[in-house]
Design a protein around this motif. Structure first.
Motif, PDB file in Angstrom:
ATOM      1  N   ALA A 143      10.731  -4.090   7.750  1.00 31.36           N
ATOM      2  CA  ALA A 143      10.218  -2.904   8.435  1.00 31.36           C
ATOM      3  C   ALA A 143      10.333  -1.680   7.531  1.00 31.36           C
ATOM      4  O   ALA A 143       9.471  -0.798   7.533  1.00 31.36           O
ATOM      5  CB  ALA A 143      10.966  -2.674   9.741  1.00 31.36           C
ATOM      6  N   GLY A 144      11.412  -1.642   6.728  1.00 31.04           N
ATOM      7  CA  GLY A 144      11.585  -0.552   5.791  1.00 31.04           C
ATOM      8  C   GLY A 144      10.525  -0.521   4.714  1.00 31.04           C
ATOM      9  O   GLY A 144      10.244   0.534   4.129  1.00 31.04           O
ATOM     10  N   LEU A 145       9.916  -1.683   4.458  1.00 32.24           N
ATOM     11  CA  LEU A 145       8.814  -1.765   3.501  1.00 32.24           C
ATOM     12  C   LEU A 145       7.469  -1.473   4.160  1.00 32.24           C
ATOM     13  O   LEU A 145       6.438  -1.480   3.490  1.00 32.24           O
ATOM     14  CB  LEU A 145       8.773  -3.158   2.860  1.00 32.24           C
ATOM     15  CG  LEU A 145       9.676  -3.384   1.655  1.00 32.24           C
ATOM     16  CD1 LEU A 145       9.701  -4.864   1.287  1.00 32.24           C
ATOM     17  CD2 LEU A 145       9.205  -2.552   0.465  1.00 32.24           C
ATOM     18  N   GLY A 146       7.484  -1.258   5.456  1.00 30.60           N
ATOM     19  CA  GLY A 146       6.246  -0.943   6.159  1.00 30.60           C
ATOM     20  C   GLY A 146       5.506  -2.145   6.704  1.00 30.60           C
ATOM     21  O   GLY A 146       4.311  -2.059   6.997  1.00 30.60           O
ATOM     22  N   LEU A 147       6.190  -3.284   6.853  1.00 25.83           N
ATOM     23  CA  LEU A 147       5.537  -4.494   7.355  1.00 25.83           C
ATOM     24  C   LEU A 147       5.753  -4.655   8.849  1.00 25.83           C
ATOM     25  O   LEU A 147       6.860  -4.438   9.358  1.00 25.83           O
ATOM     26  CB  LEU A 147       6.074  -5.736   6.625  1.00 25.83           C
ATOM     27  CG  LEU A 147       5.925  -5.760   5.104  1.00 25.83           C
ATOM     28  CD1 LEU A 147       6.371  -7.109   4.567  1.00 25.83           C
ATOM     29  CD2 LEU A 147       4.483  -5.474   4.690  1.00 25.83           C
ATOM     30  N   ASP A 148       4.701  -5.040   9.556  1.00 28.29           N
ATOM     31  CA  ASP A 148       4.753  -5.279  10.998  1.00 28.29           C
ATOM     32  C   ASP A 148       5.014  -6.766  11.218  1.00 28.29           C
ATOM     33  O   ASP A 148       4.082  -7.575  11.225  1.00 28.29           O
ATOM     34  CB  ASP A 148       3.431  -4.853  11.648  1.00 28.29           C
ATOM     35  CG  ASP A 148       3.462  -4.954  13.164  1.00 28.29           C
ATOM     36  OD1 ASP A 148       4.343  -5.656  13.701  1.00 28.29           O
ATOM     37  OD2 ASP A 148       2.588  -4.347  13.809  1.00 28.29           O
ATOM     38  N   GLU A 177      -0.604  -2.475  -2.710  1.00 31.03           N
ATOM     39  CA  GLU A 177      -0.902  -1.223  -2.015  1.00 31.03           C
ATOM     40  C   GLU A 177      -0.068  -0.067  -2.561  1.00 31.03           C
ATOM     41  O   GLU A 177      -0.541   1.081  -2.649  1.00 31.03           O
ATOM     42  CB  GLU A 177      -0.634  -1.400  -0.519  1.00 31.03           C
ATOM     43  CG  GLU A 177      -0.982  -0.195   0.333  1.00 31.03           C
ATOM     44  CD  GLU A 177      -0.674  -0.421   1.802  1.00 31.03           C
ATOM     45  OE1 GLU A 177      -0.976   0.483   2.609  1.00 31.03           O
ATOM     46  OE2 GLU A 177      -0.135  -1.490   2.149  1.00 31.03           O
ATOM     47  N   LEU A 178       1.179  -0.367  -2.955  1.00 31.92           N
ATOM     48  CA  LEU A 178       2.068   0.647  -3.497  1.00 31.92           C
ATOM     49  C   LEU A 178       1.824   0.904  -4.978  1.00 31.92           C
ATOM     50  O   LEU A 178       2.535   1.714  -5.596  1.00 31.92           O
ATOM     51  CB  LEU A 178       3.533   0.220  -3.290  1.00 31.92           C
ATOM     52  CG  LEU A 178       4.048   0.194  -1.851  1.00 31.92           C
ATOM     53  CD1 LEU A 178       5.412  -0.495  -1.779  1.00 31.92           C
ATOM     54  CD2 LEU A 178       4.137   1.612  -1.295  1.00 31.92           C
ATOM     55  N   ARG A 185       1.581  -5.631  -0.084  1.00 35.60           N
ATOM     56  CA  ARG A 185       2.264  -4.335  -0.058  1.00 35.60           C
ATOM     57  C   ARG A 185       2.565  -3.849  -1.475  1.00 35.60           C
ATOM     58  O   ARG A 185       2.440  -2.655  -1.765  1.00 35.60           O
ATOM     59  CB  ARG A 185       3.548  -4.460   0.758  1.00 35.60           C
ATOM     60  CG  ARG A 185       4.307  -3.148   0.957  1.00 35.60           C
ATOM     61  CD  ARG A 185       3.470  -2.134   1.707  1.00 35.60           C
ATOM     62  NE  ARG A 185       4.245  -0.935   2.015  1.00 35.60           N
ATOM     63  CZ  ARG A 185       3.704   0.274   2.151  1.00 35.60           C
ATOM     64  NH1 ARG A 185       2.399   0.451   2.013  1.00 35.60           N
ATOM     65  NH2 ARG A 185       4.468   1.310   2.439  1.00 35.60           N
ATOM     66  N   THR A 193      14.709  -5.916   9.624  1.00 31.67           N
ATOM     67  CA  THR A 193      14.962  -4.498   9.351  1.00 31.67           C
ATOM     68  C   THR A 193      14.533  -4.147   7.929  1.00 31.67           C
ATOM     69  O   THR A 193      13.921  -3.095   7.690  1.00 31.67           O
ATOM     70  CB  THR A 193      16.457  -4.179   9.540  1.00 31.67           C
ATOM     71  OG1 THR A 193      16.832  -4.492  10.889  1.00 31.67           O
ATOM     72  CG2 THR A 193      16.739  -2.722   9.264  1.00 31.67           C
TER      73      THR A 193
END
Length: 226
Positions: A153-158, A197-198, A194, A150
């Motif tokens: 996922a909040g960080l945008g990882l699949d 990317e951020l 990530r 969870t």
């Protein structure tokens, strides 16, 4: 005749100073040409070519061509892990190649280890993930918990996509400067990608130093500081 893996042969390949310098240069995760690796090792192009051929034959390196150029990179995360562990042994035994200084401090604070975050900040992140029970270990295996899924996922990882590929999703890597674990595997790689990317962090390819922006450092501390 003794049986089993021939670690003496592997040690001899890594132990040559020129080959060691080239392998460490590739720990940045960036593919380099033979000319660039020769410069890193301080040897001629012809000598570098012979060393690279031995490393390729032994499975340490992989190559790819783009146009007229041939690029070399480490063959796998496992090779990078071995090199990082050897750096830890060397540092622990006091075998350092130069005096410490500001750049050394920056390298110890945050650096790229092949494709994931290492150094003090990498260890801090790993400890935070464990203490928050996002990562758990059992039977010698590191795994991502449901709460960890969870969080990621909040960080945008699949996570499903990461788990379906290679290498392993979660793996501990012994940090050479901290002598403690940081996070490797496809999750460690994806987390650092990530951050980049951020615009939280960037890599100085020549040294592997990772520099966090003021905003990125604040975000990192808010997420992994306690």
């Amino acid at each position: 005749m003794k049986e089993g893996p021939d670690i003496a042969r592997i040690a001899a390949l890594i132990g040559d100073p020129a080959r060691a310098n080239m392998l460490v240069a590739l720990m940045s995760g960036k593919a380099l040409t033979a000319t660039e690796l020769a410069a890193e090792a301080g040897i001629t192009a012809q000598t570098a070519s012979a060393h690279l051929a031995r490393l390729l034959e032994s499975g340490f390196l992989s190559t790819r061509k783009q146009g007229r150029h041939k690029y070399f990179s480490l063959a796998s995360a496992e090779v990078a892990g071995v090199l990082e562990a050897l750096m830890g042994l060397a540092a622990g035994a006091g075998h350092l190649r130069s005096r410490t200084g500001p750049r050394d401090q920056a390298l110890r604070r945050a650096r790229i280890c092949y494709n994931h975050l290492a150094g003090d900040m990498g260890v801090q992140m790993f400890d935070s993930l464990v203490s928050n029970q996002y990562l758990a270990s059992g039977e010698g295996q590191l795994r991502l918990t449901e709460t960890g899924r969870t969080f990621m996922a909040g960080l945008g990882l699949d996570i499903d996509a990461l788990a379906a590929g290679r290498p392993a999703l979660c793996r501990e890597c012994l940090d050479w400067s901290e002598r403690r674990s940081h996070l490797a595997g496809s999750l460690g790689r994806a987390l650092f990608a990530r951050f980049v990317e951020l615009d939280w962090a960037s890599v100085e390819k020549a040294t592997r130093i990772v520099t966090f922006t003021p905003s990125g450092a604040r975000q990192f501390q808010a997420m992994f500081g306690g």
